[in-house]
Design a protein around this motif. Structure first.
Motif, PDB file in Angstrom:
ATOM      1  N   ASP A  34       0.841  -1.044   0.187  1.00 38.38           N
ATOM      2  CA  ASP A  34      -0.014   0.234   0.237  1.00 38.38           C
ATOM      3  C   ASP A  34       0.727   1.687  -0.352  1.00 38.38           C
ATOM      4  OD1 ASP A  34      -2.716  -1.607  -0.292  1.00 38.38           O
ATOM      5  OD2 ASP A  34      -2.961  -1.534   2.034  1.00 38.38           O
ATOM      6  N   PRO A  37       2.997   3.424  -3.980  1.00 39.14           N
ATOM      7  CA  PRO A  37       2.576   4.582  -4.865  1.00 39.14           C
ATOM      8  C   PRO A  37       3.574   5.820  -4.123  1.00 39.14           C
ATOM      9  CG  PRO A  37       0.583   4.097  -4.108  1.00 39.14           C
ATOM     10  CD  PRO A  37       1.561   2.775  -3.317  1.00 39.14           C
ATOM     11  N   HIS A  93      -5.606   5.896  -9.894  1.00 34.06           N
ATOM     12  CA  HIS A  93      -6.173   4.887  -9.451  1.00 34.06           C
ATOM     13  C   HIS A  93      -4.654   3.965  -9.097  1.00 34.06           C
ATOM     14  CE1 HIS A  93      -8.870   6.584 -12.828  1.00 34.06           C
ATOM     15  NE2 HIS A  93     -10.367   5.732 -12.137  1.00 34.06           N
ATOM     16  N   ALA A  94      -4.712   4.142  -7.848  1.00 25.38           N
ATOM     17  CA  ALA A  94      -3.162   3.454  -7.778  1.00 25.38           C
ATOM     18  C   ALA A  94      -3.475   1.964  -6.970  1.00 25.38           C
ATOM     19  CB  ALA A  94      -2.199   4.131  -6.902  1.00 25.38           C
ATOM     20  N   HIS A  95      -2.631   1.162  -7.093  1.00 29.79           N
ATOM     21  CA  HIS A  95      -2.694  -0.021  -7.287  1.00 29.79           C
ATOM     22  C   HIS A  95      -2.493  -0.710  -5.576  1.00 29.79           C
ATOM     23  CE1 HIS A  95      -2.240  -4.668  -7.611  1.00 29.79           C
ATOM     24  NE2 HIS A  95      -1.547  -4.924  -7.189  1.00 29.79           N
ATOM     25  N   GLN A  96      -3.539  -0.847  -5.006  1.00 27.03           N
ATOM     26  CA  GLN A  96      -3.234  -1.374  -3.737  1.00 27.03           C
ATOM     27  C   GLN A  96      -3.167  -2.814  -3.319  1.00 27.03           C
ATOM     28  OE1 GLN A  96      -2.551   2.111  -0.694  1.00 27.03           O
ATOM     29  NE2 GLN A  96      -1.768   1.530  -2.780  1.00 27.03           N
ATOM     30  N   HIS A 101      -7.652  -0.443  -6.648  1.00 26.72           N
ATOM     31  CA  HIS A 101      -7.020   0.689  -6.813  1.00 26.72           C
ATOM     32  C   HIS A 101      -8.123   1.955  -5.735  1.00 26.72           C
ATOM     33  CE1 HIS A 101      -6.613  -1.534 -10.070  1.00 26.72           C
ATOM     34  NE2 HIS A 101      -4.873  -1.334 -10.159  1.00 26.72           N
ATOM     35  N   ASP A 156      -7.741   6.619  -5.165  1.00 32.65           N
ATOM     36  CA  ASP A 156      -6.732   7.539  -5.306  1.00 32.65           C
ATOM     37  C   ASP A 156      -5.661   8.357  -4.348  1.00 32.65           C
ATOM     38  OD1 ASP A 156      -6.007  10.455  -6.575  1.00 32.65           O
ATOM     39  OD2 ASP A 156      -8.226  11.547  -5.980  1.00 32.65           O
ATOM     40  N   LYS A 157      -4.678   8.055  -5.002  1.00 31.55           N
ATOM     41  CA  LYS A 157      -3.139   8.826  -3.561  1.00 31.55           C
ATOM     42  C   LYS A 157      -2.598   9.791  -5.190  1.00 31.55           C
ATOM     43  CE  LYS A 157      -2.677   5.041  -1.183  1.00 31.55           C
ATOM     44  NZ  LYS A 157      -2.172   5.102   0.029  1.00 31.55           N
ATOM     45  N   GLN A 174       0.082   2.398 -10.342  1.00 27.07           N
ATOM     46  CA  GLN A 174      -1.501   1.956 -11.136  1.00 27.07           C
ATOM     47  C   GLN A 174      -1.599   0.622 -11.351  1.00 27.07           C
ATOM     48  OE1 GLN A 174      -3.500   4.174 -14.037  1.00 27.07           O
ATOM     49  NE2 GLN A 174      -5.567   2.365 -14.292  1.00 27.07           N
ATOM     50  N   HIS A 175      -0.049   0.102 -12.563  1.00 29.09           N
ATOM     51  CA  HIS A 175      -0.379  -1.019 -13.727  1.00 29.09           C
ATOM     52  C   HIS A 175       0.899  -2.007 -12.964  1.00 29.09           C
ATOM     53  CE1 HIS A 175      -2.805   0.517 -15.994  1.00 29.09           C
ATOM     54  NE2 HIS A 175      -2.223   1.574 -15.847  1.00 29.09           N
ATOM     55  N   GLU A 176       1.005  -3.324 -12.953  1.00 29.03           N
ATOM     56  CA  GLU A 176       2.189  -4.423 -12.000  1.00 29.03           C
ATOM     57  C   GLU A 176       2.218  -4.684 -13.246  1.00 29.03           C
ATOM     58  OE1 GLU A 176       0.527  -7.156  -8.743  1.00 29.03           O
ATOM     59  OE2 GLU A 176      -1.008  -6.898  -9.122  1.00 29.03           O
TER      60      GLU A 176
END
Length: 380
Positions: A114, A117, A179-182, A187, A189-190, A332-334
Motif C-alpha cells: 500500500d 505509490p 487509480h493507484a494499485h493497492q 485501486h 486515489d493517491k 497503477q499497473h503491476e
C-alpha cells in the motif's frame, strides 16, 4: 584481482545461504538464491553509474563504499527501510513494525504494498533527474547521436530538467496515481501522496546532488592549482610540499552514491514480495545481491572498464530513465520484475557492443582515427 574484489561477496553469499538453510531449510535456501539473482539483475545499471562516480574518489573512499556503504545498503535499505515504511504508513512504533514483520507477515506485506505509490514516486523522481541531467549535458562522446545531439542543445536552457521532471510528476499524479494499485487488487486515489513523495524525491536529488557537485568542482579546482604549483616548483627546482585535499567532496559523493543506491533498491525491495514476505529471507537475499553490485562497481573502476567501453555509462543512464518511467507506471499497473531487469540488461548490452565496435573502428583507423569516425562506424 577477481578474488580480491569479489572475495567478500563470495563469503557473504556462503554465509547467507547457510543461514537461510538453517532458518528455513532448502526452500529458504532457494528463495534467498533467487532474491540475490533478482537484485543483481535489477541493479547492474546501478553498478555502472556508481563506477562513473566512484572512479573520481580515492582508494580510501572506495573502501568506505565497500564497508560502511554495504552496511547502509544491506541493513539500512534491505532490512530497516521496509520496516520504517510500515511504521510510517501504519502510524505505529518501530518495535511494533518489527513485531508485525516477524509475526504477521501477510499484514506486513499489505502495508508495504500500500505504501508503494509513495516509494515509487520518490525513487522515480530521483532517478528521472539523474537521467535528465545526463541526457541534457553536452558531451564529447555521444552514443545515440540523433537523440543526444539535439537534447544537448536543449540542455542549455536553465532548469529544463527540473521543469520536465515536475511535468512528469503532475501527469503521473493525475493519471496513474488516481487509480493507484493497492494490496488485494483494489485501486484508490493517491494523487496527493504521490505528488508530495515525488517533490521530496526531487528536493533530495537537488540537495544531495547539488552539494556533491559543488564539492567536486572545488576538488577539481584544488587539483588544478596543485598541478600548476607542481609545474612551477619543477621549473624553479624547489620541492613543493604535498597538499592534502579536503574530504568534503568525497563525502558528499559518497552520500550521493548511497541515496542513488536507495532509489535503485526500491524496485528490488518491492519486487521481492512477489517471491516471499519473510523479512529475514528478503534481507539475506537482497543483501547478497547488494554485495555483488558493490563489488562489481569497484571492479569496473579498477579495470578501467568505463574508459575502455565509453558507451557503457550512456547505456546505464538510459536504463535509469527506463526504470524511472517503470516506477511511475507501477503506481497503477503491476509490471513483472523480469521485464524491469531485462530492460536494463538489454540497454547496457547494446551500449557495450556499440563500444566494442567503436574500439575496433579506432584500431582500424590507426593513429589518424578520430572519435567522430568511430561514432559513425558504430552505427548509432
Amino acid at each position: 584481482m577477481l578474488l580480491k574484489t569479489f572475495g567478500w561477496s563470495f563469503a557473504v553469499t556462503a554465509l547467507g545461504l547457510v543461514a537461510a538453510a538453517f532458518y528455513g531449510g532448502w526452500t529458504a535456501f532457494g528463495i534467498v538464491a533467487i532474491l540475490a539473482v533478482l537484485e543483481i539483475s535489477l541493479s547492474f545499471d546501478n553498478a555502472v553509474v556508481n563506477a562513473g562516480i566512484l572512479k573520481k574518489m580515492s582508494a580510501f573512499w572506495q573502501k568506505i563504499f565497500l564497508t560502511v556503504g554495504v552496511l547502509i545498503a544491506v541493513f539500512g535499505m534491505r532490512l530497516v527501510f521496509p520496516v520504517v515504511i510500515v511504521a510510517i504508513s501504519a502510524k505505529m512504533g518501530p518495535i511494533e513494525a518489527v513485531d508485525l514483520a516477524l509475526n504477521n507477515k501477510d499484514r506486513y506485506q499489505q502495508l508495504v504494498t500500500d505504501a508503494h505509490p509513495a516509494i515509487a514516486a520518490f525513487g522515480g523522481m530521483f532517478l528521472l533527474m539523474i537521467f535528465l541531467d545526463f541526457i541534457f549535458e553536452d558531451r564529447d562522446i555521444q552514443w545515440l547521436r540523433w537523440i543526444e545531439r539535439p537534447l544537448a542543445k536543449l540542455g542549455k536552457v536553465d532548469m529544463l530538467s527540473v521543469c520536465i521532471a515536475l511535468i512528469v510528476l503532475l501527469i503521473t499524479s493525475f493519471t496513474f496515481a488516481t487509480h493507484a494499485h493497492q494490496h488485494g487488487g483494489v485501486h484508490v486515489d493517491k494523487a496527493q501522496t504521490v505528488l508530495i513523495a515525488g517533490i521530496a524525491g526531487l528536493i533530495t536529488y537537488m540537495v544531495v546532488g547539488g552539494l556533491s557537485g559543488y564539492f567536486e568542482d572545488k576538488l577539481e579546482e584544488e587539483e588544478e592549482r596543485e598541478h600548476e604549483e607542481e609545474e612551477e616548483a619543477a621549473r624553479s627546482g624547489k620541492q613543493k610540499p604535498a597538499i592534502v585535499l579536503a574530504g568534503q567532496a568525497a563525502f558528499f559523493m559518497f552520500l550521493y552514491l548511497e541515496v542513488l543506491d536507495a532509489s535503485f533498491s526500491f524496485d528490488g525491495v518491492i519486487g521481492a514480495f512477489a517471491i516471499t514476505n519473510d523479512i529475514v529471507l528478503m534481507a539475506l537475499g537482497l543483501g547478497i545481491g547488494a554485495m555483488y553490485v558493490r563489488s562489481l562497481t569497484v571492479y569496473l573502476v579498477r579495470q578501467g572498464t568505463l574508459d575502455d567501453y565509453v558507451y557503457l555509462e550512456h547505456g546505464a543512464h538510459y536504463a535509469i530513465g527506463a526504470l524511472a518511467v517503470i516506477l511511475m507506471v507501477t503506481i497503477q499497473h503491476e509490471i513483472n520484475e523480469v521485464v524491469t531487469g531485462l530492460v536494463g540488461v538489454v540497454l547496457i548490452a547494446w551500449s557495450f557492443f556499440s563500444s566494442v565496435r567503436r574500439n575496433r573502428a579506432l584500431a582500424a583507423a590507426g593513429e589518424e582515427g578520430t572519435d567522430e569516425k568511430a561514432e559513425v562506424s558504430s552505427g548509432v
